[in-house]
Every structure is written in C-alpha cells, then in structure tokens.
Motif scaffolding. Structure first.
Motif, PDB file in Angstrom:
ATOM      1  N   THR A   9       0.844  -1.200   0.000  1.00 46.59           N
ATOM      2  CA  THR A   9       0.000   0.000   0.000  1.00 46.59           C
ATOM      3  C   THR A   9       0.875   1.243   0.000  1.00 46.59           C
ATOM      4  OG1 THR A   9      -0.109   0.005   2.420  1.00 46.59           O
ATOM      5  CG2 THR A   9      -1.909  -1.104   1.267  1.00 46.59           C
ATOM      6  N   CYS A  10       0.301   2.341  -0.489  1.00 45.38           N
ATOM      7  CA  CYS A  10       1.024   3.612  -0.578  1.00 45.38           C
ATOM      8  C   CYS A  10       1.340   4.123   0.827  1.00 45.38           C
ATOM      9  CB  CYS A  10       0.171   4.631  -1.337  1.00 45.38           C
ATOM     10  SG  CYS A  10       0.870   6.285  -1.319  1.00 45.38           S
ATOM     11  N   PRO A  11       2.617   4.394   1.101  1.00 43.27           N
ATOM     12  CA  PRO A  11       2.982   4.886   2.436  1.00 43.27           C
ATOM     13  C   PRO A  11       2.363   6.253   2.762  1.00 43.27           C
ATOM     14  CG  PRO A  11       4.894   4.876   0.972  1.00 43.27           C
ATOM     15  CD  PRO A  11       3.764   4.249   0.209  1.00 43.27           C
ATOM     16  N   GLU A  12       1.931   6.986   1.757  1.00 41.71           N
ATOM     17  CA  GLU A  12       1.381   8.323   1.984  1.00 41.71           C
ATOM     18  C   GLU A  12      -0.128   8.324   2.189  1.00 41.71           C
ATOM     19  OE1 GLU A  12       2.980  11.233   2.198  1.00 41.71           O
ATOM     20  OE2 GLU A  12       4.990  10.508   1.724  1.00 41.71           O
ATOM     21  N   CYS A  13      -0.840   7.549   1.364  1.00 39.75           N
ATOM     22  CA  CYS A  13      -2.311   7.620   1.444  1.00 39.75           C
ATOM     23  C   CYS A  13      -2.942   6.254   1.694  1.00 39.75           C
ATOM     24  CB  CYS A  13      -2.895   8.256   0.186  1.00 39.75           C
ATOM     25  SG  CYS A  13      -2.836   7.200  -1.266  1.00 39.75           S
ATOM     26  N   HIS A  14      -2.109   5.212   1.805  1.00 39.91           N
ATOM     27  CA  HIS A  14      -2.549   3.855   2.153  1.00 39.91           C
ATOM     28  C   HIS A  14      -3.453   3.173   1.126  1.00 39.91           C
ATOM     29  CE1 HIS A  14      -0.599   5.035   5.769  1.00 39.91           C
ATOM     30  NE2 HIS A  14      -1.471   5.995   5.959  1.00 39.91           N
ATOM     31  N   TYR A  27       2.741   1.461  -8.512  1.00 39.77           N
ATOM     32  CA  TYR A  27       2.448   2.862  -8.248  1.00 39.77           C
ATOM     33  C   TYR A  27       1.108   3.015  -7.544  1.00 39.77           C
ATOM     34  CZ  TYR A  27      -0.678   2.891 -12.311  1.00 39.77           C
ATOM     35  OH  TYR A  27      -1.697   2.628 -13.184  1.00 39.77           O
ATOM     36  N   CYS A  28       0.948   4.193  -6.945  1.00 40.09           N
ATOM     37  CA  CYS A  28      -0.278   4.488  -6.207  1.00 40.09           C
ATOM     38  C   CYS A  28      -1.319   5.016  -7.197  1.00 40.09           C
ATOM     39  CB  CYS A  28       0.022   5.533  -5.130  1.00 40.09           C
ATOM     40  SG  CYS A  28      -1.461   6.202  -4.370  1.00 40.09           S
ATOM     41  N   PRO A  29      -2.462   4.327  -7.344  1.00 39.96           N
ATOM     42  CA  PRO A  29      -3.458   4.757  -8.342  1.00 39.96           C
ATOM     43  C   PRO A  29      -4.329   5.929  -7.886  1.00 39.96           C
ATOM     44  CG  PRO A  29      -4.251   2.804  -7.220  1.00 39.96           C
ATOM     45  CD  PRO A  29      -2.902   3.117  -6.616  1.00 39.96           C
ATOM     46  N   GLY A  33      -6.031  11.974  -4.990  1.00 41.46           N
ATOM     47  CA  GLY A  33      -6.119  12.209  -3.556  1.00 41.46           C
ATOM     48  C   GLY A  33      -4.831  11.986  -2.780  1.00 41.46           C
ATOM     49  N   CYS A  34      -3.806  11.535  -3.458  1.00 39.23           N
ATOM     50  CA  CYS A  34      -2.542  11.208  -2.789  1.00 39.23           C
ATOM     51  C   CYS A  34      -1.685  12.485  -2.701  1.00 39.23           C
ATOM     52  CB  CYS A  34      -1.840  10.120  -3.594  1.00 39.23           C
ATOM     53  SG  CYS A  34      -0.374   9.470  -2.796  1.00 39.23           S
ATOM     54  N   PRO A  35      -1.443  12.990  -1.484  1.00 41.75           N
ATOM     55  CA  PRO A  35      -0.776  14.302  -1.356  1.00 41.75           C
ATOM     56  C   PRO A  35       0.519  14.485  -2.176  1.00 41.75           C
ATOM     57  CG  PRO A  35      -1.569  13.561   0.768  1.00 41.75           C
ATOM     58  CD  PRO A  35      -1.788  12.417  -0.175  1.00 41.75           C
ATOM     59  N   PRO A  36       1.488  13.549  -2.115  1.00 38.85           N
ATOM     60  CA  PRO A  36       2.701  13.813  -2.908  1.00 38.85           C
ATOM     61  C   PRO A  36       2.435  13.869  -4.416  1.00 38.85           C
ATOM     62  CG  PRO A  36       2.808  11.649  -1.847  1.00 38.85           C
ATOM     63  CD  PRO A  36       1.600  12.332  -1.312  1.00 38.85           C
ATOM     64  N   GLN A  37       1.394  13.180  -4.859  1.00 41.63           N
ATOM     65  CA  GLN A  37       1.063  13.242  -6.290  1.00 41.63           C
ATOM     66  C   GLN A  37       0.439  14.583  -6.650  1.00 41.63           C
ATOM     67  OE1 GLN A  37      -0.350   9.690  -8.361  1.00 41.63           O
ATOM     68  NE2 GLN A  37      -0.470   8.659  -6.400  1.00 41.63           N
ATOM     69  N   ILE A  38      -0.406  15.080  -5.762  1.00 35.98           N
ATOM     70  CA  ILE A  38      -1.024  16.402  -5.983  1.00 35.98           C
ATOM     71  C   ILE A  38       0.073  17.468  -6.033  1.00 35.98           C
ATOM     72  CG2 ILE A  38      -2.483  18.178  -4.909  1.00 35.98           C
ATOM     73  CD1 ILE A  38      -4.151  15.820  -3.706  1.00 35.98           C
TER      74      ILE A  38
HETATM   75 ZN   LIG Z   1      -0.819   7.367  -2.453  1.00 35.85          ZN
END
Ligand SMILES: [Zn+2]
Length: 272
Positions: A9-14, A27-29, A33-38
């Motif tokens: 799971t994504c360490p940032e948004c789970h 990758y985090c889909p 909503g995933c802060p580092p992606q935003i």
């Molecule tokens: Zn994420």
C-alpha cells in the motif's frame, strides 16, 4: 533467510498499489487524492521547462497544498496576496511576486502549457509535436487514438495516455478553468502565421556556425516549416545546412552519401 517483503500500500495515502503489465514499478493509483502526487503535479506545472513561474518554488507549492489553498494547478490563478501573507515565511513582497509570476505564466506558449499539464508520457518533445499538429487543446481533446498515432513519433502508448487524460472529467474541468484564466491553450495567430508545410517530409542536419540566424533559430525554422531536424547524417537526410566551420567528418559523410550540402542563404531562400 528472510523472505523479501514488498510494500503493498502507498505509504502516503494507504491506497493499494498497482502495477501495469510490462512495467517494473508499482504505483499508487490514487492520483487525485494522494498528497505527494497532488504536490508533484503542481511542481511539474510551475517548473522551468513548463510554465516557469518565477517567485514560486517547489517548497512553497507544498506549503500551499498543505494549507488547503490549492489542490491543482488551475487553483494557482485564484491566489490573492492577502491569503498568502499569513503563511509562514511568506513576506508581503514574496507574496506579491508569487501572484505576479503566476499571472505572467499566461503568456507561456501552448506547447509548454501542454507539457505542463503532466499527461503521462507527454514530455517536452511530444508536447511540441502535438501542439504543432493539433494547434489547440480543443482539437487535441477530440482526437482519437487512431488519429494520434498518425502524428510523427506518437506511438500507441502515448496516444492511449492522451485520450485517457481527456476522458477524465476532473481534467476537463481543470482545462476549462485554465482557459477561463487566459492560459494559452492554442497556438497564437502569430505563431500560426509563421508556420508552413514547405519542408514536409524533408529531413535536415545542421552543422557549423551561422551568421544570419542562430543555430537554434535555424532548427526552429525547419520545424516551423514542416521539416525534421536530425543530429546525424544518414541515408534519410535530405539536406545538410552547412555554416562556417562545418565538421570535416560530416562533410565527408554527406558527400559520400550524395546528400546536398546547402548554405544558410540557400536554406532561407528555400522557405521564403
Ligand atoms: Zn498514495
């Protein structure tokens, strides 16, 4: 020995990570909503080769996102000085410069805006090709995968990614907002007036030092008139444009392959 454990799971948004077939990386889909992606998307948008927004750095972007002032790059154009000043480390002057820099980015040409949007697989060169071919975001949004792959150097992977980007409602809304703020989403009339298809299907190699135009301008003239610029001479080269001090090995190669070597004046004549 311990079995290797993989992060699932994504360490940032789970959100559970996924992996595309044929790609090594998970990758985090949760792109929206995933802060580092935003933050990453906005940092890409403002970067030097994209919108080149002066007065705004990557850290400030993170700060603005964390304080809930922006969620995507279209939000940048709504920032006002008064709401920036309470933020830590932002003095009045910096806040003013930031808003000024954002406003100036409305002058950035369409091809760079297209790169700035952050469409997967659309780098600087691809953005240039797409901008040149479709001339506006409206035309590009209507293009099918079949139409996209007809563009020079656009393969299936890029075509699929472009179509996918524009099918997402949120992206369409963001683009409409950029348009409303006056960001360049089509090639300007000036740019359009300078473009022709005179050199369509011809490939050029540029070598040496020129007197009337710079080497960069020369390459731009070739591309603006429909030609291709290549860095090395091959059987596919149509012309070598030679300036002063052309490399002797290039000359030998061109002569050996029977490729016409033309001067800067010959070239300018060709497109006039
Ligand atoms: Zn994420």
């Amino acid at each position: 020995s311990n079995p290797t454990t993989y992060i699932t799971t994504c360490p940032e948004c789970h959100t559970e990570l996924i992996r595309n077939e044929g790609e090594a990386q998970h990758y985090c889909p949760n792109t929206k909503g995933c802060p580092p992606q935003i933050i990453g998307r906005i940092q890409h948008y403002i970067s030097r080769k994209a919108m080149d927004i002066e007065g705004l750095g990557g850290e400030t972007v993170a700060l603005l996102v964390k304080n809930g002032l922006i969620k995507n790059y279209a939000d940048l154009y709504q920032l006002v000085v008064e709401e920036l000043i309470p933020l830590e480390r932002l003095a009045q002057k910096s806040a003013e410069n930031l808003v000024k820099g954002i406003n100036l980015s409305k002058e950035i040409p369409f091809e760079r805006v297209l790169f700035a949007l952050g469409i997967r697989y659309v780098g600087e060169t691809v953005a240039k090709k797409l901008a040149k071919h479709f001339k506006s975001i409206d035309a590009l949004m209507l293009a099918s995968e079949e139409e996209l792959v007809l563009v020079d150097e656009i393969g299936e992977r890029i075509a699929r990614s472009v179509v996918h980007f524009f099918t997402e409602e949120e992206n369409r809304v963001t683009i409409q907002r950029l348009k409303d703020h006056g960001v360049q989403l089509k090639i300007s009339d000036e740019q359009l007036a300078d473009q022709t298809d005179i050199l369509l299907g011809k490939s050029f190699v540029v070598s040496g030092v020129f007197t009337k135009v710079s080497r960069i301008e020369l390459k731009k003239l070739i591309e603006d008139n429909g030609g291709k610029v290549s860095s090395s001479i091959s059987g596919k080269t149509s012309f070598v444009v030679a300036g002063d001090n052309m490399g002797p090995s290039k000359r030998t190669k061109a002569e050996g392959l029977g490729i016409p070597i033309i001067s800067e004046d010959d070239f300018l004549q060709m497109i006039s």
